[in-house]
Design an enzyme around this catalytic site. Sequence first.
Site, mmCIF file in Angstrom:
data_model
loop_
_atom_site.group_PDB
_atom_site.id
_atom_site.type_symbol
_atom_site.label_atom_id
_atom_site.label_comp_id
_atom_site.label_asym_id
_atom_site.label_seq_id
_atom_site.Cartn_x
_atom_site.Cartn_y
_atom_site.Cartn_z
ATOM 1 N N ASP A 295 0.818 -1.216 0.000
ATOM 2 C CA ASP A 295 0.000 0.000 0.000
ATOM 3 C C ASP A 295 0.853 1.268 0.000
ATOM 4 O OD1 ASP A 295 0.804 -0.559 2.653
ATOM 5 O OD2 ASP A 295 -0.889 0.557 3.496
ATOM 6 N N HIS A 296 2.162 1.097 -0.246
ATOM 7 C CA HIS A 296 3.063 2.242 -0.404
ATOM 8 C C HIS A 296 3.917 2.102 -1.665
ATOM 9 C CE1 HIS A 296 2.241 4.107 3.548
ATOM 10 N NE2 HIS A 296 1.871 2.866 3.821
#
Length: 254
Positions: free
Chosen positions: A62-63
């Site tokens: 998610d990054h």
Amino acid sequence: MHIQSIPMWTDNYAYLVVDDKTRDAMVVDPAHPPEVLPVLKEQLSKQAIRLTGVINTHHHGDHAGGNKAMLEAFPSTPIIGGRDCPHVSMTPKHEETFQIGKGITVKAMHTPCHTKDSICYYAQDGDEKVVFTGDTLFIAGCGRFFEGTASEMDQALNVILASLPDDTNVYPGHEYTKSNAKFGLHVAPNNPHLQKLAQFCEENTQTQGKFTIGDEKKHNVFMRLDDPEVLSATQCKDPADVMKKLRDQKNAFK
């Protein structure tokens, strides 16, 4: 320096960082291309930016999960991040600097704990100072210790990030402030800075860039390990023990 927040999913943030002097720009943690690429393409179509790089704070999907799609959209774009980030082309050393355009100097600050490859990025343009903290420091909180220890998080928050100028604005990887303030008040109910923060969260849905390192030293219980209320809530004295107990309490807090 101009910073545009790009919300992703329900609580993630990517950030477009633009040098006003050259229009050179880098994007921090563009993990969800369907939400990030339209913003970038709009800015590019207006010739408002020239994309010169991608920055990752750590390797979690998610990054850093958008790196492959970013390279497909913008071939040969440098990807700056920790060693475990997919498709990374440059891993800066601790306190190594690089430029965004001519005006912005970025310093990499290695803060292993949430992941071993976590890096925070301190960016300065004249008197303007910001730090992109990924999942290491949140407003009034910190990340889980997935690949590190409480002692490492203490070092990351209370030595490395605490050494930044107090007027450095904080841009975290997630919007967790409302729940962090609620937990903080559970630990330190008499802290007036936490009371003020909780009120701010009732009136605002986004808090990124609104608070500084100086503010965090006042309202973030994970950066107040010697606060009497924190010591009482944890029943610990050693900073690493206080940090671990706080994290355990936060993990269980509803």
